[in-house]
Design a protein around this motif. Structure first.
Motif, PDB file in Angstrom:
ATOM      1  N   LEU A 179       0.830  -1.206   0.000  1.00 27.70           N
ATOM      2  CA  LEU A 179       0.000   0.000   0.000  1.00 27.70           C
ATOM      3  C   LEU A 179       0.863   1.254   0.000  1.00 27.70           C
ATOM      4  CD1 LEU A 179      -2.777  -1.087   2.525  1.00 27.70           C
ATOM      5  CD2 LEU A 179      -3.019  -0.764   0.048  1.00 27.70           C
ATOM      6  N   LEU A 180       1.949   1.228   0.766  1.00 31.56           N
ATOM      7  CA  LEU A 180       2.881   2.361   0.741  1.00 31.56           C
ATOM      8  C   LEU A 180       3.513   2.498  -0.636  1.00 31.56           C
ATOM      9  CD1 LEU A 180       4.493   4.603   2.141  1.00 31.56           C
ATOM     10  CD2 LEU A 180       6.128   2.850   2.884  1.00 31.56           C
ATOM     11  N   ALA A 181       3.859   1.366  -1.249  1.00 34.05           N
ATOM     12  CA  ALA A 181       4.494   1.407  -2.570  1.00 34.05           C
ATOM     13  C   ALA A 181       3.564   2.014  -3.618  1.00 34.05           C
ATOM     14  CB  ALA A 181       4.912  -0.002  -2.986  1.00 34.05           C
ATOM     15  N   VAL A 182       2.305   1.580  -3.648  1.00 35.27           N
ATOM     16  CA  VAL A 182       1.390   2.122  -4.665  1.00 35.27           C
ATOM     17  C   VAL A 182       1.097   3.590  -4.396  1.00 35.27           C
ATOM     18  CG1 VAL A 182       0.365  -0.125  -5.170  1.00 35.27           C
ATOM     19  CG2 VAL A 182      -0.667   1.318  -3.422  1.00 35.27           C
ATOM     20  N   ALA A 183       1.146   3.997  -3.117  1.00 40.27           N
ATOM     21  CA  ALA A 183       0.950   5.418  -2.819  1.00 40.27           C
ATOM     22  C   ALA A 183       2.107   6.246  -3.370  1.00 40.27           C
ATOM     23  CB  ALA A 183       0.821   5.609  -1.303  1.00 40.27           C
ATOM     24  N   ARG A 241      -7.852   2.427  -8.131  1.00 40.44           N
ATOM     25  CA  ARG A 241      -7.227   1.301  -8.827  1.00 40.44           C
ATOM     26  C   ARG A 241      -5.921   0.894  -8.154  1.00 40.44           C
ATOM     27  NH1 ARG A 241      -5.608   3.146 -13.586  1.00 40.44           N
ATOM     28  NH2 ARG A 241      -6.559   5.218 -13.581  1.00 40.44           N
ATOM     29  N   PHE A 242      -5.116   1.889  -7.780  1.00 44.73           N
ATOM     30  CA  PHE A 242      -3.840   1.580  -7.134  1.00 44.73           C
ATOM     31  C   PHE A 242      -4.066   0.951  -5.761  1.00 44.73           C
ATOM     32  CE2 PHE A 242      -0.297   4.089  -9.362  1.00 44.73           C
ATOM     33  CZ  PHE A 242      -0.884   3.882 -10.603  1.00 44.73           C
ATOM     34  N   ALA A 243      -5.052   1.485  -5.025  1.00 50.59           N
ATOM     35  CA  ALA A 243      -5.347   0.919  -3.702  1.00 50.59           C
ATOM     36  C   ALA A 243      -5.829  -0.528  -3.820  1.00 50.59           C
ATOM     37  CB  ALA A 243      -6.397   1.769  -2.997  1.00 50.59           C
ATOM     38  N   LEU A 244      -6.608  -0.819  -4.856  1.00 53.26           N
ATOM     39  CA  LEU A 244      -7.073  -2.182  -5.075  1.00 53.26           C
ATOM     40  C   LEU A 244      -5.904  -3.125  -5.316  1.00 53.26           C
ATOM     41  CD1 LEU A 244      -9.300  -4.281  -5.635  1.00 53.26           C
ATOM     42  CD2 LEU A 244      -9.329  -3.466  -8.016  1.00 53.26           C
ATOM     43  N   ALA A 245      -4.981  -2.714  -6.190  1.00 53.45           N
ATOM     44  CA  ALA A 245      -3.825  -3.567  -6.483  1.00 53.45           C
ATOM     45  C   ALA A 245      -2.958  -3.771  -5.240  1.00 53.45           C
ATOM     46  CB  ALA A 245      -2.992  -2.951  -7.603  1.00 53.45           C
ATOM     47  N   GLY A 291      -2.886  -8.254 -12.405  1.00 53.32           N
ATOM     48  CA  GLY A 291      -3.808  -7.293 -11.811  1.00 53.32           C
ATOM     49  C   GLY A 291      -3.184  -5.921 -11.628  1.00 53.32           C
ATOM     50  N   ALA A 292      -1.906  -5.882 -11.232  1.00 55.54           N
ATOM     51  CA  ALA A 292      -1.219  -4.593 -11.089  1.00 55.54           C
ATOM     52  C   ALA A 292      -1.155  -3.867 -12.422  1.00 55.54           C
ATOM     53  CB  ALA A 292       0.179  -4.812 -10.521  1.00 55.54           C
ATOM     54  N   ALA A 338      -3.212  -4.302 -14.971  1.00 59.35           N
ATOM     55  CA  ALA A 338      -4.567  -3.901 -15.318  1.00 59.35           C
ATOM     56  C   ALA A 338      -5.008  -2.658 -14.553  1.00 59.35           C
ATOM     57  CB  ALA A 338      -5.537  -5.052 -15.042  1.00 59.35           C
ATOM     58  N   CYS A 339      -4.510  -2.503 -13.335  1.00 59.74           N
ATOM     59  CA  CYS A 339      -4.859  -1.326 -12.523  1.00 59.74           C
ATOM     60  C   CYS A 339      -4.033  -0.099 -12.888  1.00 59.74           C
ATOM     61  CB  CYS A 339      -4.687  -1.649 -11.044  1.00 59.74           C
ATOM     62  SG  CYS A 339      -5.922  -2.805 -10.402  1.00 59.74           S
ATOM     63  N   GLY A 340      -3.141  -0.230 -13.856  1.00 65.27           N
ATOM     64  CA  GLY A 340      -2.369   0.920 -14.313  1.00 65.27           C
ATOM     65  C   GLY A 340      -1.028   1.094 -13.657  1.00 65.27           C
ATOM     66  N   ILE A 341      -0.563   0.115 -12.879  1.00 62.54           N
ATOM     67  CA  ILE A 341       0.760   0.196 -12.257  1.00 62.54           C
ATOM     68  C   ILE A 341       1.751  -0.468 -13.211  1.00 62.54           C
ATOM     69  CG2 ILE A 341       2.146  -0.357 -10.236  1.00 62.54           C
ATOM     70  CD1 ILE A 341      -0.429  -0.597  -8.662  1.00 62.54           C
ATOM     71  N   PRO A 342       2.674   0.277 -13.783  1.00 63.25           N
ATOM     72  CA  PRO A 342       3.544  -0.284 -14.836  1.00 63.25           C
ATOM     73  C   PRO A 342       4.701  -1.098 -14.263  1.00 63.25           C
ATOM     74  CG  PRO A 342       4.025   2.033 -14.528  1.00 63.25           C
ATOM     75  CD  PRO A 342       2.885   1.727 -13.594  1.00 63.25           C
ATOM     76  N   VAL A 343       4.389  -2.268 -13.700  1.00 67.39           N
ATOM     77  CA  VAL A 343       5.421  -3.129 -13.133  1.00 67.39           C
ATOM     78  C   VAL A 343       6.020  -3.998 -14.232  1.00 67.39           C
ATOM     79  CG1 VAL A 343       4.341  -3.178 -10.863  1.00 67.39           C
ATOM     80  CG2 VAL A 343       3.750  -4.932 -12.541  1.00 67.39           C
ATOM     81  N   SER A 344       7.216  -4.509 -13.979  1.00 69.99           N
ATOM     82  CA  SER A 344       7.871  -5.419 -14.914  1.00 69.99           C
ATOM     83  C   SER A 344       7.319  -6.824 -14.730  1.00 69.99           C
ATOM     84  CB  SER A 344       9.379  -5.417 -14.671  1.00 69.99           C
ATOM     85  OG  SER A 344      10.019  -6.413 -15.443  1.00 69.99           O
ATOM     86  N   ILE A 345       7.000  -7.501 -15.832  1.00 70.41           N
ATOM     87  CA  ILE A 345       6.322  -8.793 -15.735  1.00 70.41           C
ATOM     88  C   ILE A 345       7.231  -9.979 -16.014  1.00 70.41           C
ATOM     89  CG2 ILE A 345       4.186  -7.687 -16.506  1.00 70.41           C
ATOM     90  CD1 ILE A 345       4.667  -9.389 -19.164  1.00 70.41           C
ATOM     91  N   ILE A 346       8.408  -9.789 -16.595  1.00 71.03           N
ATOM     92  CA  ILE A 346       9.200 -10.925 -17.079  1.00 71.03           C
ATOM     93  C   ILE A 346       9.655 -11.811 -15.928  1.00 71.03           C
ATOM     94  CG2 ILE A 346      11.239 -11.630 -18.368  1.00 71.03           C
ATOM     95  CD1 ILE A 346      10.996  -9.040 -19.958  1.00 71.03           C
ATOM     96  N   GLY A 347      10.231 -11.212 -14.886  1.00 71.79           N
ATOM     97  CA  GLY A 347      10.647 -12.002 -13.728  1.00 71.79           C
ATOM     98  C   GLY A 347       9.494 -12.737 -13.071  1.00 71.79           C
ATOM     99  N   PRO A 348       8.387 -12.066 -12.759  1.00 69.22           N
ATOM    100  CA  PRO A 348       7.261 -12.762 -12.140  1.00 69.22           C
ATOM    101  C   PRO A 348       6.696 -13.913 -12.965  1.00 69.22           C
ATOM    102  CG  PRO A 348       7.032 -10.413 -11.793  1.00 69.22           C
ATOM    103  CD  PRO A 348       8.210 -10.595 -12.702  1.00 69.22           C
ATOM    104  N   ILE A 349       6.636 -13.782 -14.298  1.00 69.64           N
ATOM    105  CA  ILE A 349       6.089 -14.900 -15.074  1.00 69.64           C
ATOM    106  C   ILE A 349       7.060 -16.077 -15.090  1.00 69.64           C
ATOM    107  CG2 ILE A 349       4.625 -13.418 -16.471  1.00 69.64           C
ATOM    108  CD1 ILE A 349       6.607 -13.728 -18.769  1.00 69.64           C
ATOM    109  N   LEU A 350       8.345 -15.816 -15.017  1.00 69.20           N
ATOM    110  CA  LEU A 350       9.300 -16.917 -14.887  1.00 69.20           C
ATOM    111  C   LEU A 350       9.089 -17.658 -13.581  1.00 69.20           C
ATOM    112  CD1 LEU A 350      12.671 -15.426 -16.199  1.00 69.20           C
ATOM    113  CD2 LEU A 350      11.439 -17.366 -17.164  1.00 69.20           C
ATOM    114  N   VAL A 351       8.920 -16.916 -12.496  1.00 71.54           N
ATOM    115  CA  VAL A 351       8.725 -17.530 -11.184  1.00 71.54           C
ATOM    116  C   VAL A 351       7.413 -18.306 -11.147  1.00 71.54           C
ATOM    117  CG1 VAL A 351       8.483 -17.061  -8.718  1.00 71.54           C
ATOM    118  CG2 VAL A 351      10.117 -15.746 -10.087  1.00 71.54           C
ATOM    119  N   ALA A 352       6.328 -17.682 -11.634  1.00 73.06           N
ATOM    120  CA  ALA A 352       5.036 -18.369 -11.643  1.00 73.06           C
ATOM    121  C   ALA A 352       5.063 -19.590 -12.547  1.00 73.06           C
ATOM    122  CB  ALA A 352       3.940 -17.395 -12.092  1.00 73.06           C
ATOM    123  N   GLY A 353       5.736 -19.487 -13.691  1.00 71.50           N
ATOM    124  CA  GLY A 353       5.850 -20.632 -14.581  1.00 71.50           C
ATOM    125  C   GLY A 353       6.626 -21.767 -13.956  1.00 71.50           C
TER     126      GLY A 353
END
Length: 590
Positions: free
Chosen positions: A78-82, A275-279, A327-328, A330-345
């Motif tokens: 929550l602090l990060a999205v703020a 949107r940011f608070a939701l994420a 979800g992040a 989709a909520c408009g937070i431009p996070v990097s996805i490559i590392g997370p999809i490797l971990v989830a995969g």
């Protein structure tokens, strides 16, 4: 007027060589410089992550969220999205675009030129999203920071735009290489995902850039291979059918990821704060029980490959981290996805491996094999980049035994995401509908060359009305075109074929077409005349082709110089010249 030869070593000669399609030595020099710049930026980014982690994370480890109290790690997102929201709120809409999608967009529609404010935003968002416990990686920042810095170097040197494209690819490859220590995967990613083409001229400088990026990172951090699993092998070909089933499941998860990530338009009606608070709330809620979903997750991936995670944690990472990252976005937070999809995969693959061990206890390979294959399958399916995923698998694990099953897994998962889920590559899906401009053969070919390579330089400029003596003087320079300037300013409006003027001069005597002021009107000379519009010297042929169509003219005059009073015409480029280049592009004009 005759053109003076350029000095052997000069920036003008360097720029003119780069305008051509075969400027390989010059591009290789730029590739080396780009790799060193990007490698230094990535070392700086990782040092800033380490400094930030020292303030509140155990042992100063940017991934040690498991060591925080549940309340702390739940409130941290929550602090990060703020903090991210406050920064983005102060930026215009265009200034909020960062990451790989932004790089592709700037390369496609802006010839690889990057705004400085977006580059600064990438630093802030990249650091805060990782340190703040969101599900985010450092690869997106690496690609954007490297590509924009290398492009900025080219802009500073006023290089032609076709070389800016190569510099963007160099920065992309070096960013991946320095971040993952995967130089081959960096090259393939740059060509497959960003450039969307494979050419020798593009490959060599990008290879050099990726090499230099890895050298800089290794000089600082050593020869680290966090997921090295050299001794792991498939064991039996009877695993192949289950690998197909596992890849099918991972392809469906990849399709779910892309669809969730791209459903942001449905949330546009909500205020940014909501949107940011939701994420942030969703990440915090899951992190209360499963902190493994936070941050980059490379430590979690290492534990997955080692088989040290429980079933519930694997489920939380495979499903939770995947959806929280999407979800992040989709909520408009431009996070990097490559590392997370490797971990989830990797977690999803490990789950499939555990299930396979229950079904085939005597023949099934270990869950770590399926975890590594799951990494590549998820990356290949989400990005629609099978070669980049395979090279990442090889370099991250240092295990060539997995190439054969990896090829099968990547193809099956990619087909599943594309055909069953109807998903294109994640980053391409953010651009316009229909055929992407970088996938159009004509625009690809024209983007490799700048206008100086094909423009006609033999020209003279004159006013519309001249005396017969002045016309003869113009022809003494043996020009191809006579550029006719407007009556109220010095801007060219038409180009007349010099041969047509010379023919008229031979066929008519001194009294023909001569006005009361003793001058002839060049607009009255029968022959080929072309309406013109301006274009700058650094433009590519694709820019010139687009401008010809937009302005509905037959030719463009090429301006050289930045200040209005210093601008001069370097040449003329016609529609026929562009068409001739494309038709005979195997042997481009000098």
């Amino acid at each position: 007027m005759p053109r003076l030869p350029l000095p052997l070593y000069s920036m003008d000669r360097f720029r003119r060589r780069l305008a051509s399609v075969d400027a390989l030595p010059q591009l290789c020099v730029l590739g080396v410089v780009s790799g060193l710049i990007t490698g230094g930026l990535m070392v700086g980014f990782r040092l800033l992550l380490a400094l930030g982690a020292m303030t509140f994370l155990p042992d100063g480890n940017p991934e040690a969220f498991e060591g925080l109290a549940p309340t702390t790690r739940a409130l941290l997102p929550l602090l990060a999205v703020a903090l991210i929201g406050l920064w983005l709120w102060r930026q215009p809409v265009a200034g909020r675009q960062i990451g790989v999608a932004h790089v592709i967009s700037r390369l496609t529609y802006h010839q690889g030129r990057f705004p400085l404010r977006n580059w600064l935003t990438q630093w802030w968002v990249g650091l805060i999203s990782v340190l703040g416990g969101l599900s985010a990686g450092r690869e997106g920042p690496a690609i954007h920071l490297g590509a924009a810095a290398c492009s900025g170097l080219g802009q500073r040197l006023r290089l032609p735009h076709n070389s800016l494209r190569v510099l963007v690819a160099c920065g992309t490859a070096a960013g991946i290489s320095a971040s993952f220590n995967t130089p081959i995967a960096g090259v393939i990613f740059a060509m497959e995902v960003v450039m969307m083409e494979y050419t020798i001229t593009g490959f060599m400088p990008v290879i050099l850039a990726s090499t230099m990026g890895a050298v800089v990172a290794q000089a600082v951090y050593g020869f680290e291979r966090p997921f090295q699993e050299t001794g792991v092998a498939l064991g039996s070909l009877f695993n192949l059918p289950w690998i197909v089933v596992s890849a099918l499941v991972i392809g469906l998860l990849a399709g779910l990821f892309v669809r969730v990530g791209r459903c942001g338009v449905r949330l546009d009606g909500l205020p940014m704060a909501a949107r940011f608070a939701l994420a942030g709330s969703l990440v915090g809620a899951v992190a209360w029980w499963y902190p493994q979903v936070q941050g980059m997750g490379y430590d979690t991936l290492g534990l997955t490959l080692a088989g040290e995670l429980s079933l519930d944690v694997l489920l939380a990472v495979a499903i939770g981290k995947l959806l929280l990252t999407a979800g992040a976005v989709a909520c408009g937070i431009p996070v990097s996805i490559i590392g997370p999809i490797l971990v989830a995969g990797g977690a999803a693959g490990a789950l499939c491996g555990l299930l396979g061990a229950q079904l085939m206890p005597a023949l099934a390979a270990g869950p770590e094999v399926y975890a590594m294959l799951g990494m590549a399958a998820m990356m290949g399916a989400v990005l629609q980049a099978p070669l980049a995923a395979l090279m990442a698998l090889l370099e991250l694990t240092h295990n060539p035994n997995l190439i054969l099953p990896g090829m099968l897994a990547v193809v099956v998962s990619g087909l599943t995401a594309r055909q069953l889920c109807g998903c294109d590559g994640f980053f391409i899906s953010v651009t316009r509908h229909g055929l992407h401009p970088l996938q159009q053969p004509l625009m690809q070919a024209l983007s490799r060359v700048s206008v100086p390579a094909v423009m006609e330089r033999d020209l003279v400029r004159t006013r519309r009305r001249v005396t017969r003596e002045q016309a003869s003087a113009l022809l003494e320079a043996k020009p191809v075109w006579v550029v006719i300037e407007g009556s109220r300013d010095d801007k060219p409006v038409l180009a007349l074929k010099a041969a047509d003027l010379a023919r008229w001069m031979l066929e008519h005597d001194d009294d023909d077409k001569i006005g009361k002021d003793g001058k002839l009107d060049l607009m009255e000379i029968p022959g080929q005349r072309l309406d013109m519009a301006p274009i700058h010297l650094q433009a590519t042929l694709s820019e010139a082709f687009t401008r010809l169509n937009d302005k509905a003219v037959d030719a463009l005059y090429v301006e050289h110089g930045h200040r209005p009073k210093q601008k001069r015409i370097s040449g003329i480029i016609t529609r026929d010249a562009i068409e001739r280049y494309y038709r005979y592009s195997d042997t481009p004009p000098a």
